[in-house]
Design an enzyme around this catalytic site. Structure first.
Site, PDB file in Angstrom:
ATOM      1  N   THR A 174       0.911  -1.133   0.000  1.00  0.00           N
ATOM      2  CA  THR A 174       0.000   0.000   0.000  1.00  0.00           C
ATOM      3  C   THR A 174       0.945   1.175   0.000  1.00  0.00           C
ATOM      4  O   THR A 174       2.139   1.014   0.203  1.00  0.00           O
ATOM      5  CB  THR A 174      -0.833  -0.027   1.303  1.00  0.00           C
ATOM      6  OG1 THR A 174      -1.638  -1.189   1.299  1.00  0.00           O
ATOM      7  CG2 THR A 174      -1.734   1.187   1.459  1.00  0.00           C
ATOM      8  N   THR A 223      -4.204   1.706  -2.351  1.00  0.00           N
ATOM      9  CA  THR A 223      -3.600   0.370  -2.368  1.00  0.00           C
ATOM     10  C   THR A 223      -4.167  -0.501  -3.474  1.00  0.00           C
ATOM     11  O   THR A 223      -5.263  -0.263  -3.985  1.00  0.00           O
ATOM     12  CB  THR A 223      -3.847  -0.328  -1.005  1.00  0.00           C
ATOM     13  OG1 THR A 223      -3.135  -1.556  -0.954  1.00  0.00           O
ATOM     14  CG2 THR A 223      -5.323  -0.637  -0.774  1.00  0.00           C
ATOM     15  N   GLY A 255      -0.791  -3.152   5.895  1.00  0.00           N
ATOM     16  CA  GLY A 255      -1.912  -4.006   6.299  1.00  0.00           C
ATOM     17  C   GLY A 255      -2.423  -3.570   7.658  1.00  0.00           C
ATOM     18  O   GLY A 255      -2.568  -2.382   7.930  1.00  0.00           O
TER      19      GLY A 255
HETATM   20  O1  DON Z   1      -6.952  -1.747   2.984  1.00  0.00           O
HETATM   21  C1  DON Z   1      -6.224  -2.397   3.702  1.00  0.00           C
HETATM   22  O2  DON Z   1      -6.191  -2.269   4.914  1.00  0.00           O
HETATM   23  C2  DON Z   1      -5.245  -3.378   3.106  1.00  0.00           C
HETATM   24  N1  DON Z   1      -5.690  -3.830   1.827  1.00  0.00           N
HETATM   25  C3  DON Z   1      -3.923  -2.725   3.038  1.00  0.00           C
HETATM   26  C4  DON Z   1      -2.861  -3.648   2.536  1.00  0.00           C
HETATM   27  C5  DON Z   1      -1.527  -3.155   2.869  1.00  0.00           C
HETATM   28  O3  DON Z   1      -1.314  -2.172   3.521  1.00  0.00           O
HETATM   29  C6  DON Z   1      -0.398  -3.933   2.436  1.00  0.00           C
HETATM   30  N2  DON Z   1       0.771  -3.214   2.805  1.00  0.00           N
HETATM   31  N3  DON Z   1       1.757  -3.000   3.093  1.00  0.00           N
END
Ligand code: DON
Length: 581
Positions: free
Chosen positions: A388, A406, A481
Site C-alpha cells: 500500500t 492500495t 496491512g
Molecule cells: O486496505 C487495507 O487495509 C489493506 N488492503 C492494506 C494492505 C496493505 O497495507 C499492504 N501493505 N503494506
C-alpha cells in the site's frame, strides 16, 4: 528548497533499566513554507511539487501524485485499486474524507471464497475506486484543469523513468516468485530492459535466473499505460467506468473468471464521508471512517492512552510499550467485532467515547499482559498483504491532504488489463472469507465484514491529519496491512505526547499487536540494545515475535506551530522523497 541530510544513527536512552530508542537513519528531510509533498517515489514527489509551483492546491497536487504513482510505483500506486483521501481545508472549513474503496461486484456471494484458495488472480478483484475518487476530490477542491493533473503521469509512462534500488528489488522478486508463472501479461509489461518478457528471467520458477534483472537506474517505460492515461486526460473518469477502459477491464475479467462487469463499473461511486474526529490532549485528530477501521481504531487507542501519563514514563519504557500494546489489543478486538462497510453494518457509536475508553483503560493491568482470547474467545483475525502507499501534501494556504491507497498485495492481483497496461487490485481478500469460521490460526468470520454484492471490504488504511486551533499540524499515514493503524498511532504519539521532532518521530522504532494472534511484533527485536526492554515485556506475559521486521513507511509532514515552517520527512525504511519549497 532547503534540504537537510540528517544522520541519526542509534540513540540509546536508558529508561527504567531498559536500553531503548533506536532510530533509523533519516536520509530525506525537506523544509519549506510554500508547499510540501512527501511520497515513496521521487518522480511522483517531483510531479506534486511542480503542480504546487504552478498554482495548483494540495488536492490538485495529490491527484497528480496519485496518478504519477500509478506509473512510478507499481507495487501500490494505482488506477486499478482504491483508498482514502483525507482533506483538511483549514480556515474553519470542515475536513472531509474522500472514500474510494473498492466494492464487491454484483455477482459476489457470501461464501465465494475457500480459505485455501489463492488471493491472487481475477476472482479476487474488487471494482476499482481510485479514478472516481481522484475525480471527486478534484471536482470538490481542485483549481487546475483535470487534464493538467493527468498528463504528467502519461508522460512518465511514455518516456519512462529511472527506477530506484527498492523498486528494482521488488520487481525482481515479484517477477520470479512462484505465482509469477501464472501471470504472463504481468511478466511482459514489467519485463527488465533487454528482455521481451520477464518470463525470460526464469520462467516464473525459482531456478537460477540467466536473463536480465532490474537494477537501480534502469528505465521503466509503459506505453499501454500511457495510452490509458491519455484517454483519462482527454475523456475524464467516464473513460474508465463506462468507456473504452471499462470494456478492456470487463474483457480481462471474462477471460480469467473474474466477476467485475461493465455494469459494476458503471455503478461504482466514490463517497464524500465525514471523517472520524477525536481529540488527544487538546489536539484534533481526523482519520478515515468505515469502511476503513483506521480512524475509529486510532481514536479509540488515543482515548485509552489519554488516561495514562506516558510522557513521564518515556517513549519506549516498558510501561509505555506495555500500555500501548494493551490499548492495541482492545481496539483491534473491537475492530474485529464491529467494523465493516457502514452501508451494511451498524457501527456502535460507543467505540469513540471517552467514557468507554476510560472503562477499557481501567481494565488494563499495569504489570500483566491480558490474554487476547480471554477478552473474546470466539473470534480470530486473518493476515493481510504487503503493499500500500501513503503520501502527504500541504500547500501555501495550509490545505492539507493525507492519502493512502492500495492494490492490497504488492502488484495487487497481478492481473494486468490487457491493452490497458495497469494492474488490478486483489482487495476482495480484505473481506472475512468464511462466514462464521473463526480460528486461532488467524481466520475471522464475523458478520460485519463478510462478502456481499456492492459491499466495501474493511480496510486498515489510516491517512490522518492532526490539527490545533484550526490549522494542520501533522499529516501522516502508512502502508502495512493491519499494522497501518499502529504505525500511525506511533507517529502521532511521538509528536503529540513525547514531543519528538518529526524526523525522530518517524524514525523511532514501532511495535504492533492486533489482538490475535496474541503476539507483539517489535521492529528491530533482533538488536541487542532492545533485549532488556523485550525481557521486561516477556516478564509481563507478552509473547514477542523476534523477527524484527520493518513496520510501515510513514511519509509525514509536520507544521512547526511556532514558525509555520513545513517539515517533510520521507520514512527512512524505504527510499521516499520529501520535496518542499
Ligand atoms: O486496505 C487495507 O487495509 C489493506 N488492503 C492494506 C494492505 C496493505 O497495507 C499492504 N501493505 N503494506
Amino acid at each position: 528548497m532547503i534540504r537537510t541530510l540528517l544522520t541519526l544513527g542509534f540513540v540509546v536512552l536508558m529508561a527504567s533499566g531498559a536500553a531503548a530508542q533506536q532510530a533509523f537513519e533519516v536520509r530525506d528531510v525537506a523544509r519549506g513554507r510554500n508547499g510540501m509533498v512527501v511520497t515513496v517515489s521521487r518522480p511522483a514527489t517531483e510531479v506534486g511539487v511542480e503542480v504546487l509551483k504552478k498554482g495548483g492546491n494540495a488536492v490538485d497536487a495529490a491527484v497528480a501524485v496519485a496518478l504519477a504513482m500509478a506509473v512510478a510505483y507499481p507495487p501500490a500506486g494505482n488506477i486499478g485499486g482504491g483508498g482514502f483521501m483525507m482533506v483538511y481545508p483549514g480556515g474553519g472549513a470542515e475536513p472531509v474524507c474522500i472514500e474510494y474503496r473498492e466494492t464487491a461486484p454484483a455477482a459476489a456471494t457470501r461464501e465465494m471464497f475457500d480459505l485455501k484458495e489463492s488471493k491472487l488472480g481475477h476472482k479476487v478483484v474488487g471494482v476499482p475506486g481510485t479514478v472516481r475518487g481522484l475525480a471527486l476530490a478534484h471536482q470538490r477542491f481542485g483549481k487546475l484543469p483535470w487534464k493538467e493533473l493527468v498528463l504528467p503521469a502519461a508522460r512518465l509512462a511514455e518516456e519512462g523513468f529511472g527506477i530506484d534500488a527498492p523498486l528494482a528489488a521488488s520487481l525482481n522478486k515479484h517477477l520470479s516468485d512462484e505465482p509469477a508463472a501464472r501471470f504472463a501479461e504481468f511478466r511482459r509489461v514489467f519485463a527488465p530492459p533487454g528482455t521481451g518478457d520477464a518470463a525470460a528471467m526464469n520462467g516464473g520458477r525459482n531456478e537460477k535466473a540467466s536473463a536480465a534483472k532490474w537494477k537501480a537506474g534502469d528505465r521503466l517505460v509503459q506505453p499501454e499505460l500511457a495510452a490509458t492515461l491519455r484517454l483519462l486526460a482527454d475523456e475524464g473518469p467516464d473513460a474508465f467506468y463506462t468507456g473504452k477502459i471499462a470494456d478492456q477491464i470487463a474483457a480481462e475479467m471474462r477471460s480469467g473468471g473474474g466477476l467485475v462487469t461493465k455494469a459494476d463499473l458503471a455503478a461504482y461511486h466514490a463517497n464524500v464521508r465525514q471523517p472520524i474526529h477525536g481529540t488527544f490532549r487538546g489536539y484534533d485528530v481526523y482519520g478515515p471512517p468505515p469502511p476503513s477501521s483506521g480512524g475509529i481504531a486510532l481514536v479509540e487507542m488515543l482515548n485509552i492512552l489519554e488516561n495514562f501519563d506516558l510522557k513521564k514514563r518515556g517513549p519506549d519504557s516498558p510501561e509505555t510499550v506495555h500500555l500501548m500494546i494493551e490499548a492495541m489489543r482492545r481496539a483491534y478486538l473491537d475492530r474485529a467485532r464491529h467494523l465493516g462497510d457502514p452501508d451494511f453494518t451498524r457501527i456502535p457509536p460507543h467505540l469513540l467515547t471517552k467514557e468507554y475508553a476510560k472503562r477499557l483503560a481501567s481494565h488494563i493491568d499495569p504489570s500483566r499482559a491480558a490474554k487476547s482470547e480471554g477478552l473474546a474467545p470466539e473470534i480470530a483475525i486473518a493476515d493481510e498483504g504487503q503493499s500500500t502507499t501513503h503520501f502527504s501534501v500541504i500547500d501555501k494556504e495550509g490545505l492539507a491532504v493525507a492519502n493512502t491507497y492500495t492494490l492490497e498485495h504488492s502488484y495487487g492481483s497481478r492481473v494486468v488489463v490487457r491493452g490497458a497496461g495497469f494492474l488490478l487490485n486483489n482487495e476482495m481478500g480484505d473481506f472475512n472469507w468464511k462466514p462464521g469460521h473463526t480460528d486461532r490460526s488467524g481466520n475471522i468470520g464475523t458478520e460485519a465484514n463478510v462478502v456481499a454484492p456492492g459491499k466495501r471490504m474493511l480496510s486498515s488504511q489510516t491517512p490522518t491529519i492532526v490539527a490545533k486551533g484550526g490549522r494542520a499540524l501533522l499529516v501522516t499515514g502508512s502502508p502495512g496491512g493491519r499494522t497501518i493503524i499502529n504505525t500511525t498511532l506511533a507517529v502521532v504519539l511521538n509528536v503529540l505526547e513525547f514531543e519528538m521532532p518529526p524526523e525522530k518521530a518517524v524514525a523511532a522504532p514501532r511495535w504492533h499487536h492486533q489482538w490475535l494472534p496474541d503476539v507483539v511484533k517489535f521492529e528491530g527485536a533482533a538488536r541487542k540494545e532492545f533485549a532488556p526492554l523485550l525481557d521486561d515485556l516477556r516478564r509481563r506475559g507478552h509473547t514477542i515475535d523476534a523477527k524484527g521486521e520493518k513496520q510501515g513507511d510513514a511519509h509525514t509532514i509536520y507544521v512547526d506551530p511556532q514558525t509555520g515552517e513545513y517539515v517533510g520527512v520521507a520514512d527512512p525504511r524505504i527510499s521516499g522523497r520529501a520535496g518542499g519549497f
